[in-house]
Design a protein around this motif. Structure first.
Motif, PDB file in Angstrom:
ATOM      1  N   UNK A 256       0.672  -1.143  -0.066  1.00 45.90           N
ATOM      2  CA  UNK A 256      -0.088   0.049  -0.143  1.00 45.90           C
ATOM      3  C   UNK A 256       0.810   1.165  -0.173  1.00 45.90           C
ATOM      4  N   UNK A 257       0.706   2.270  -0.986  1.00 46.96           N
ATOM      5  CA  UNK A 257       1.320   3.420  -1.107  1.00 46.96           C
ATOM      6  C   UNK A 257       2.703   3.204  -1.714  1.00 46.96           C
ATOM      7  N   UNK A 258       3.160   2.261  -1.894  1.00 48.50           N
ATOM      8  CA  UNK A 258       4.584   2.087  -2.350  1.00 48.50           C
ATOM      9  C   UNK A 258       4.589   2.319  -4.091  1.00 48.50           C
ATOM     10  N   UNK A 259       5.911   2.695  -4.523  1.00 53.23           N
ATOM     11  CA  UNK A 259       6.166   2.882  -5.867  1.00 53.23           C
ATOM     12  C   UNK A 259       6.745   1.692  -6.495  1.00 53.23           C
ATOM     13  N   UNK A 260       6.021   1.543  -7.653  1.00 56.08           N
ATOM     14  CA  UNK A 260       6.238   0.405  -8.589  1.00 56.08           C
ATOM     15  C   UNK A 260       6.890   0.921  -9.742  1.00 56.08           C
ATOM     16  N   UNK A 261       8.331   0.895  -9.782  1.00 55.08           N
ATOM     17  CA  UNK A 261       9.163   1.660 -10.727  1.00 55.08           C
ATOM     18  C   UNK A 261       9.458   0.600 -11.926  1.00 55.08           C
ATOM     19  N   UNK A 262       9.653   1.403 -13.061  1.00 55.20           N
ATOM     20  CA  UNK A 262      10.133   0.714 -14.320  1.00 55.20           C
ATOM     21  C   UNK A 262      11.445  -0.071 -14.004  1.00 55.20           C
ATOM     22  N   UNK A 263      11.560  -1.622 -14.472  1.00 53.94           N
ATOM     23  CA  UNK A 263      12.509  -2.208 -14.227  1.00 53.94           C
ATOM     24  C   UNK A 263      12.551  -2.640 -12.708  1.00 53.94           C
ATOM     25  N   UNK A 264      11.872  -2.143 -11.921  1.00 52.39           N
ATOM     26  CA  UNK A 264      12.177  -2.645 -10.396  1.00 52.39           C
ATOM     27  C   UNK A 264      13.575  -1.772  -9.632  1.00 52.39           C
ATOM     28  N   UNK A 265      13.809  -0.776 -10.484  1.00 54.11           N
ATOM     29  CA  UNK A 265      14.915  -0.059  -9.823  1.00 54.11           C
ATOM     30  C   UNK A 265      14.554   1.433  -9.231  1.00 54.11           C
TER      31      UNK A 265
ATOM     32  N   UNK B 113      18.515  13.857  -8.982  1.00 56.71           N
ATOM     33  CA  UNK B 113      19.632  14.918  -8.303  1.00 56.71           C
ATOM     34  C   UNK B 113      19.660  16.263  -9.112  1.00 56.71           C
ATOM     35  N   UNK B 114      18.667  16.496  -9.848  1.00 54.42           N
ATOM     36  CA  UNK B 114      18.703  17.860 -10.640  1.00 54.42           C
ATOM     37  C   UNK B 114      17.438  18.245 -10.575  1.00 54.42           C
ATOM     38  N   UNK B 115      17.086  19.609 -10.419  1.00 54.66           N
ATOM     39  CA  UNK B 115      15.919  20.231 -10.161  1.00 54.66           C
ATOM     40  C   UNK B 115      14.835  19.995 -11.317  1.00 54.66           C
ATOM     41  N   UNK B 116      15.453  19.621 -12.550  1.00 54.49           N
ATOM     42  CA  UNK B 116      14.452  19.217 -13.488  1.00 54.49           C
ATOM     43  C   UNK B 116      14.211  17.819 -13.688  1.00 54.49           C
ATOM     44  N   UNK B 117      14.326  17.054 -12.781  1.00 58.95           N
ATOM     45  CA  UNK B 117      14.188  15.621 -12.811  1.00 58.95           C
ATOM     46  C   UNK B 117      12.662  15.486 -12.379  1.00 58.95           C
ATOM     47  N   UNK B 118      12.015  14.446 -13.116  1.00 58.03           N
ATOM     48  CA  UNK B 118      10.721  14.279 -12.831  1.00 58.03           C
ATOM     49  C   UNK B 118      10.195  12.824 -12.764  1.00 58.03           C
ATOM     50  N   UNK B 119       9.204  12.468 -11.952  1.00 55.64           N
ATOM     51  CA  UNK B 119       8.670  11.058 -11.975  1.00 55.64           C
ATOM     52  C   UNK B 119       7.252  11.061 -12.117  1.00 55.64           C
ATOM     53  N   UNK B 120       6.693  10.605 -12.871  1.00 53.98           N
ATOM     54  CA  UNK B 120       4.853  10.697 -13.030  1.00 53.98           C
ATOM     55  C   UNK B 120       4.514   9.170 -12.735  1.00 53.98           C
ATOM     56  N   UNK B 121       3.561   9.115 -11.859  1.00 59.39           N
ATOM     57  CA  UNK B 121       2.911   7.960 -11.294  1.00 59.39           C
ATOM     58  C   UNK B 121       1.492   7.945 -11.348  1.00 59.39           C
ATOM     59  N   UNK B 122       0.844   6.936 -11.571  1.00 61.09           N
ATOM     60  CA  UNK B 122      -0.540   6.479 -11.614  1.00 61.09           C
ATOM     61  C   UNK B 122      -1.017   5.632 -10.466  1.00 61.09           C
ATOM     62  N   UNK B 123      -1.813   5.913  -9.797  1.00 59.93           N
ATOM     63  CA  UNK B 123      -2.428   5.001  -8.662  1.00 59.93           C
ATOM     64  C   UNK B 123      -3.281   3.876  -9.230  1.00 59.93           C
ATOM     65  N   UNK B 124      -2.965   2.875  -8.888  1.00 58.46           N
ATOM     66  CA  UNK B 124      -3.588   1.470  -9.289  1.00 58.46           C
ATOM     67  C   UNK B 124      -4.550   0.994  -8.531  1.00 58.46           C
ATOM     68  N   UNK B 125      -5.111   1.831  -7.561  1.00 53.23           N
ATOM     69  CA  UNK B 125      -6.094   1.273  -6.431  1.00 53.23           C
ATOM     70  C   UNK B 125      -5.238   0.863  -5.125  1.00 53.23           C
ATOM     71  N   UNK B 126      -4.136   0.506  -5.332  1.00 56.66           N
ATOM     72  CA  UNK B 126      -3.258  -0.051  -4.195  1.00 56.66           C
ATOM     73  C   UNK B 126      -1.885   0.760  -4.039  1.00 56.66           C
ATOM     74  N   UNK B 127      -1.056   0.819  -5.312  1.00 56.21           N
ATOM     75  CA  UNK B 127       0.314   1.387  -5.433  1.00 56.21           C
ATOM     76  C   UNK B 127       0.276   2.486  -6.296  1.00 56.21           C
TER      77      UNK B 127
END
Length: 82
Positions: free
Chosen positions: A44-53, A58-72
């Motif tokens: 619950x609430x965890x991040x499921x990232x591409x490749x499990x990595x 480390x840069x102000x322009x880095x971004x991560x876009x995520x979608x909630x699947x009902x659990x993660x």
């Protein structure tokens, strides 16, 4: 997370959210001393990232876009600008 001079931060989960919610994560500053590591995980609430990595931002322009699947939070895309 990642405030100026705060040192390295780690983000393991994001509480709240329902299926279909979107979440964007980004660091507040740039530099090797102000990194934000988003951890891959399960549960619950965890991040499921591409490749499990983990994603180290480390840069102000880095971004991560995520979608909630009902659990993660599932990664949709990322931008690494370091």
């Amino acid at each position: 997370e990642g405030g100026a001079g705060s040192g390295a931060d780690q983000v393991d989960t994001a509480t709240g959210g329902v299926e279909g919610d979107e979440l964007y994560l980004m660091p507040a500053t740039s530099g090797v001393n102000d990194t934000v590591t988003v951890k891959n995980g399960t549960g619950a609430g965890a991040f499921i990232l591409a490749g499990g990595v983990d994603f180290i931002m480390d840069h102000v322009d880095d971004r991560l876009h995520l979608l909630h699947n009902g659990t993660e939070w599932v990664e949709l895309s990322r931008s690494a600008n370091s």
